[in-house]
Design an enzyme around this catalytic site. Structure first.
Site, PDB file in Angstrom:
ATOM      1  N   LYS A 129       0.870  -1.183   0.000  1.00  0.00           N
ATOM      2  CA  LYS A 129       0.000   0.000   0.000  1.00  0.00           C
ATOM      3  C   LYS A 129       0.901   1.225   0.000  1.00  0.00           C
ATOM      4  O   LYS A 129       2.014   1.169   0.526  1.00  0.00           O
ATOM      5  CB  LYS A 129      -0.873   0.028   1.268  1.00  0.00           C
ATOM      6  CG  LYS A 129      -2.095   0.905   1.127  1.00  0.00           C
ATOM      7  CD  LYS A 129      -3.240   0.139   0.517  1.00  0.00           C
ATOM      8  CE  LYS A 129      -4.417   1.027   0.194  1.00  0.00           C
ATOM      9  NZ  LYS A 129      -5.603   0.231  -0.200  1.00  0.00           N
ATOM     10  N   ASP A 169      -6.998   4.270  -4.595  1.00  0.00           N
ATOM     11  CA  ASP A 169      -7.633   4.195  -3.284  1.00  0.00           C
ATOM     12  C   ASP A 169      -8.209   5.602  -3.057  1.00  0.00           C
ATOM     13  O   ASP A 169      -8.428   6.329  -4.041  1.00  0.00           O
ATOM     14  CB  ASP A 169      -6.616   3.790  -2.196  1.00  0.00           C
ATOM     15  CG  ASP A 169      -7.284   3.372  -0.890  1.00  0.00           C
ATOM     16  OD1 ASP A 169      -7.764   2.229  -0.787  1.00  0.00           O
ATOM     17  OD2 ASP A 169      -7.357   4.197   0.050  1.00  0.00           O
TER      18      ASP A 169
HETATM   19  P1  NDP Z   1     -12.820   7.938  -3.041  1.00  0.00           P
HETATM   20  O1  NDP Z   1     -11.714   8.905  -2.934  1.00  0.00           O
HETATM   21  O2  NDP Z   1     -13.434   7.680  -4.369  1.00  0.00           O
HETATM   22  O3  NDP Z   1     -14.012   8.358  -2.042  1.00  0.00           O
HETATM   23  C1  NDP Z   1     -13.793   8.469  -0.688  1.00  0.00           C
HETATM   24  C2  NDP Z   1     -15.078   8.901  -0.027  1.00  0.00           C
HETATM   25  O4  NDP Z   1     -14.950   8.784   1.379  1.00  0.00           O
HETATM   26  C3  NDP Z   1     -15.425  10.353  -0.297  1.00  0.00           C
HETATM   27  O5  NDP Z   1     -16.823  10.513  -0.259  1.00  0.00           O
HETATM   28  C4  NDP Z   1     -14.760  11.051   0.882  1.00  0.00           C
HETATM   29  O6  NDP Z   1     -15.308  12.322   1.207  1.00  0.00           O
HETATM   30  C5  NDP Z   1     -15.020  10.075   1.989  1.00  0.00           C
HETATM   31  N1  NDP Z   1     -13.975  10.207   3.007  1.00  0.00           N
HETATM   32  C6  NDP Z   1     -12.657   9.969   2.844  1.00  0.00           C
HETATM   33  N2  NDP Z   1     -11.990  10.217   3.973  1.00  0.00           N
HETATM   34  C7  NDP Z   1     -12.912  10.624   4.856  1.00  0.00           C
HETATM   35  C8  NDP Z   1     -12.838  11.017   6.206  1.00  0.00           C
HETATM   36  N3  NDP Z   1     -11.687  11.053   6.869  1.00  0.00           N
HETATM   37  N4  NDP Z   1     -14.009  11.361   6.827  1.00  0.00           N
HETATM   38  C9  NDP Z   1     -15.191  11.331   6.154  1.00  0.00           C
HETATM   39  N5  NDP Z   1     -15.308  10.968   4.863  1.00  0.00           N
HETATM   40  C10 NDP Z   1     -14.192  10.614   4.244  1.00  0.00           C
HETATM   41  O7  NDP Z   1     -12.275   6.581  -2.401  1.00  0.00           O
HETATM   42  P2  NDP Z   1     -12.809   5.089  -2.586  1.00  0.00           P
HETATM   43  O8  NDP Z   1     -14.276   5.073  -2.765  1.00  0.00           O
HETATM   44  O9  NDP Z   1     -11.955   4.439  -3.599  1.00  0.00           O
HETATM   45  O10 NDP Z   1     -12.411   4.454  -1.186  1.00  0.00           O
HETATM   46  C11 NDP Z   1     -13.319   4.423  -0.074  1.00  0.00           C
HETATM   47  C12 NDP Z   1     -12.898   3.329   0.898  1.00  0.00           C
HETATM   48  O11 NDP Z   1     -12.899   2.063   0.215  1.00  0.00           O
HETATM   49  C13 NDP Z   1     -11.488   3.464   1.485  1.00  0.00           C
HETATM   50  O12 NDP Z   1     -11.477   2.938   2.782  1.00  0.00           O
HETATM   51  C14 NDP Z   1     -10.649   2.565   0.581  1.00  0.00           C
HETATM   52  O13 NDP Z   1      -9.475   2.129   1.224  1.00  0.00           O
HETATM   53  C15 NDP Z   1     -11.632   1.441   0.356  1.00  0.00           C
HETATM   54  N6  NDP Z   1     -11.389   0.588  -0.800  1.00  0.00           N
HETATM   55  C16 NDP Z   1     -11.295   1.103  -2.062  1.00  0.00           C
HETATM   56  C17 NDP Z   1     -11.101   0.274  -3.146  1.00  0.00           C
HETATM   57  C18 NDP Z   1     -11.091   0.770  -4.535  1.00  0.00           C
HETATM   58  O14 NDP Z   1     -11.035  -0.064  -5.448  1.00  0.00           O
HETATM   59  N7  NDP Z   1     -11.184   2.066  -4.794  1.00  0.00           N
HETATM   60  C19 NDP Z   1     -10.908  -1.189  -2.964  1.00  0.00           C
HETATM   61  C20 NDP Z   1     -11.098  -1.638  -1.600  1.00  0.00           C
HETATM   62  C21 NDP Z   1     -11.304  -0.764  -0.584  1.00  0.00           C
HETATM   63  P3  NDP Z   1     -14.455  13.659   0.891  1.00  0.00           P
HETATM   64  O15 NDP Z   1     -14.469  13.769  -0.604  1.00  0.00           O
HETATM   65  O16 NDP Z   1     -15.176  14.749   1.588  1.00  0.00           O
HETATM   66  O17 NDP Z   1     -13.090  13.422   1.455  1.00  0.00           O
HETATM   67  O1  2IT Z   2      -7.943  -1.533  -0.643  1.00  0.00           O
HETATM   68  C1  2IT Z   2      -7.902  -2.037  -1.779  1.00  0.00           C
HETATM   69  O2  2IT Z   2      -8.056  -3.256  -1.943  1.00  0.00           O
HETATM   70  C2  2IT Z   2      -7.693  -1.156  -2.930  1.00  0.00           C
HETATM   71  N1  2IT Z   2      -7.596   0.047  -2.757  1.00  0.00           N
HETATM   72  C3  2IT Z   2      -7.552  -1.749  -4.304  1.00  0.00           C
HETATM   73  C4  2IT Z   2      -6.172  -2.294  -4.517  1.00  0.00           C
HETATM   74  C5  2IT Z   2      -5.861  -2.756  -5.917  1.00  0.00           C
HETATM   75  O3  2IT Z   2      -4.691  -3.096  -6.122  1.00  0.00           O
HETATM   76  O4  2IT Z   2      -6.737  -2.790  -6.788  1.00  0.00           O
END
Ligand code: NDP
Ligand code: 2IT
Length: 452
Positions: A129, A169
């Site tokens: 990561k 992420d």
């Molecule tokens: P994005 O950047 O697309 O969206 C993040 C969202 O979460 C936004 O709405 C953001 O709001 C909100 N957010 C982030 N930090 C905070 C905080 N500290 N407090 C409140 N709201 C917060 O990210 P993803 O959708 O890709 O990721 C979301 C979660 O999913 C994370 O935990 C990530 O690790 C996990 N994840 C993502 C994967 C992926 O493929 N993208 C795979 C597996 C897990 P704002 O814009 O106001 O910050």
């Molecule tokens: O938390 C996660 O699994 C991710 N942000 C996706 C990682 C990836 O390599 O697609």
């Protein structure tokens, strides 16, 4: 032999001493160790080889300066990192996060979780990561591009298609991956599958964008099915409004559930009528193109309300899907959801529920799908992107959607296998199941290599 509790305390004492001031990392390891230590009692070979201790120590952590120039010509300095956690079963693999809260504690927790998650997918991927304490909010597209290029100018020497394959992420989506891939290609003069989540024109995979959110709903569906229930007709509270949240809401809607909330760091919106596809598309456009705040939804759609500074866990719902960030469901939030009758929780975000909250859900017999299983669909389709890149082919949408659905079913099966044996009462313990199933494969790989 010391009791399981004594062993856990000793283990955690050592870990905290070696990793001072890293509470998120301690929390993630604690949750895993609490379920793995009893498993070691029945499998002493792993204890003799100190497998758990070795898994909790990253192969390496690289930190570096990232300098860039903003639109006013000021020089700005951020700190970038890559945690290469474990490559026993494949190249390091895991996302990059750009958020002001990024530090080594957050990245070590994420990389540690990734070890088990990637193992659970059944695909040959190790774990890593990375990211930076860069805040993309309010930055122009040119500033984002310059930051991404500068970040990759150092990162490129540590990664490679067979070495370490980063992805997106929080704060890193298709736009950022494009800039970073372009810079990698320029520096190395090679076109290789070094990043996933790429654009479809240059080696990206269909279904990758949707995979995490869709996969988390498929996992939910599998858990409900095992309990003789169905997602159709259930109301759902979703947090976040980014990649994972919007696609989780979309799949819930497609399966006949009623997603009613989304959030960002400013608060949450509640639409009691539930989202339509049109409303979800409006949110995607707001977040991906207009880069606006979720509060604007309540100004645009009548009947919806905005709750400033709050998370959606006070809303009456059958399903809770935290899809924003770590520790967004506190113990109090969990208890509120339970008293409002929540039936199942599927974690789209990584470690969104504090450990006490997880216990509260399990004590109340709420079906609980932990992140490392529930959100593994994203990295799984990243793994499929790597396969397509290696073979220099692109699979069709139907094939990829079916593979994602099948992988989530298989992950459910792996969790169920151990979650029945190590769970309590008649419940499937998906936390224990995911941890033990994820651990066993990596552990056997490490055992084969001897002491390295
Ligand atoms: P994005 O950047 O697309 O969206 C993040 C969202 O979460 C936004 O709405 C953001 O709001 C909100 N957010 C982030 N930090 C905070 C905080 N500290 N407090 C409140 N709201 C917060 O990210 P993803 O959708 O890709 O990721 C979301 C979660 O999913 C994370 O935990 C990530 O690790 C996990 N994840 C993502 C994967 C992926 O493929 N993208 C795979 C597996 C897990 P704002 O814009 O106001 O910050
Ligand atoms: O938390 C996660 O699994 C991710 N942000 C996706 C990682 C990836 O390599 O697609």
């Amino acid at each position: 032999m010391a009791s399981a509790n004594e062993q856990l305390n000793n283990f955690m004492e050592g870990l905290e001493k070696r990793n001072p001031g890293e509470p998120e990392f301690h929390q993630a390891v604690m949750e895993v160790a609490a379920t793995i230590i009893p498993f070691l009692d029945n499998n002493p070979k792993y204890r003799e080889m100190q497998i758990l201790e070795r898994m909790a120590e990253p192969d390496r952590v690289v930190s570096f300066r990232v300098c860039w120039q903003d639109d006013e010509g000021n020089i700005r300095v951020n700190r970038g990192h890559r945690v290469q956690m474990n490559n026993a079963i494949g190249p390091y693999k895991g996302g990059l996060r750009f958020h002001p809260s990024v530090n080594t504690s957050v990245l070590k927790f994420l990389a540690f979780e990734q070890t088990f998650k990637n193992s659970l997918t059944g695909l040959p991927m190790g774990a890593g990561k990375g990211g930076a304490n860069f805040n993309p909010k309010g930055k122009s597209t040119n500033e984002i591009m310059r930051f991404c290029q500068s970040f990759m100018t150092e990162l490129y020497r540590h990664i490679g298609a067979d070495i370490d394959v980063p992805a997106g992420d929080i704060g890193v989506g298709g736009r950022e991956i494009g800039y970073m891939f372009g810079q990698y290609k320029r520096i190395t003069n090679s076109f290789e599958g070094v990043l996933t989540g790429k654009g479809l024109e240059f080696g990206g995979s269909l279904v990758r964008t949707e995979a995490t959110g869709y996969g988390a709903v498929y996992f939910l569906q599998n858990m409900l099915k095992a309990a003789g229930k169905d997602v159709e007709g259930m109301s759902a509270a979703v947090s976040g409004s980014g990649n994972v949240a919007t696609h989780a809401a979309e799949k819930l809607l497609q399966l006949g559930a009623k997603p009613m909330t989304m959030s960002d760091s400013g608060g949450f919106i509640h639409d009691p009528e539930g989202f339509t596809q049109e409303k979800i598309d409006w949110i995607k456009d707001l977040k991906n193109n207009r880069r606006g705040r979720i509060s604007e939804y309540a100004d645009h759609f009548t009947g919806a309300t905005f709750h400033e500074g709050k998370r959606p866990w006070s809303v009456d719902c059958d399903i809770a899907m935290p899809c924003a960030t770590q520790n967004e469901i506190t113990e109090e939030d969990a208890k509120m959801l339970i008293s409002n009758g929540v039936k199942a929780v599927s974690e789209g975000a990584n470690m969104p529920t504090v450990n006490e909250g997880v216990e509260a859900f399990q004590d109340a017999k709420v079906i609980f799908g932990p992140a490392k299983a529930a959100n593994a669909g994203g990295v799984a389709v990243s793994g499929l992107e790597m396969s397509q890149n290696s073979a220099r082919i692109s699979w069709g949408v139907d094939q990829l959607q079916e593979q994602l659905r099948q992988i989530m079913e298989d992950i459910h099966g792996r969790c169920e296998k151990y979650g029945k044996d190590y769970g309590r009462d008649d419940q499937i313990d998906y936390v224990a199941g995911a941890n033990i199933a994820g651990f066993a494969k990596v552990a056997d790989g490490m055992m084969a290599f001897g002491v390295v």
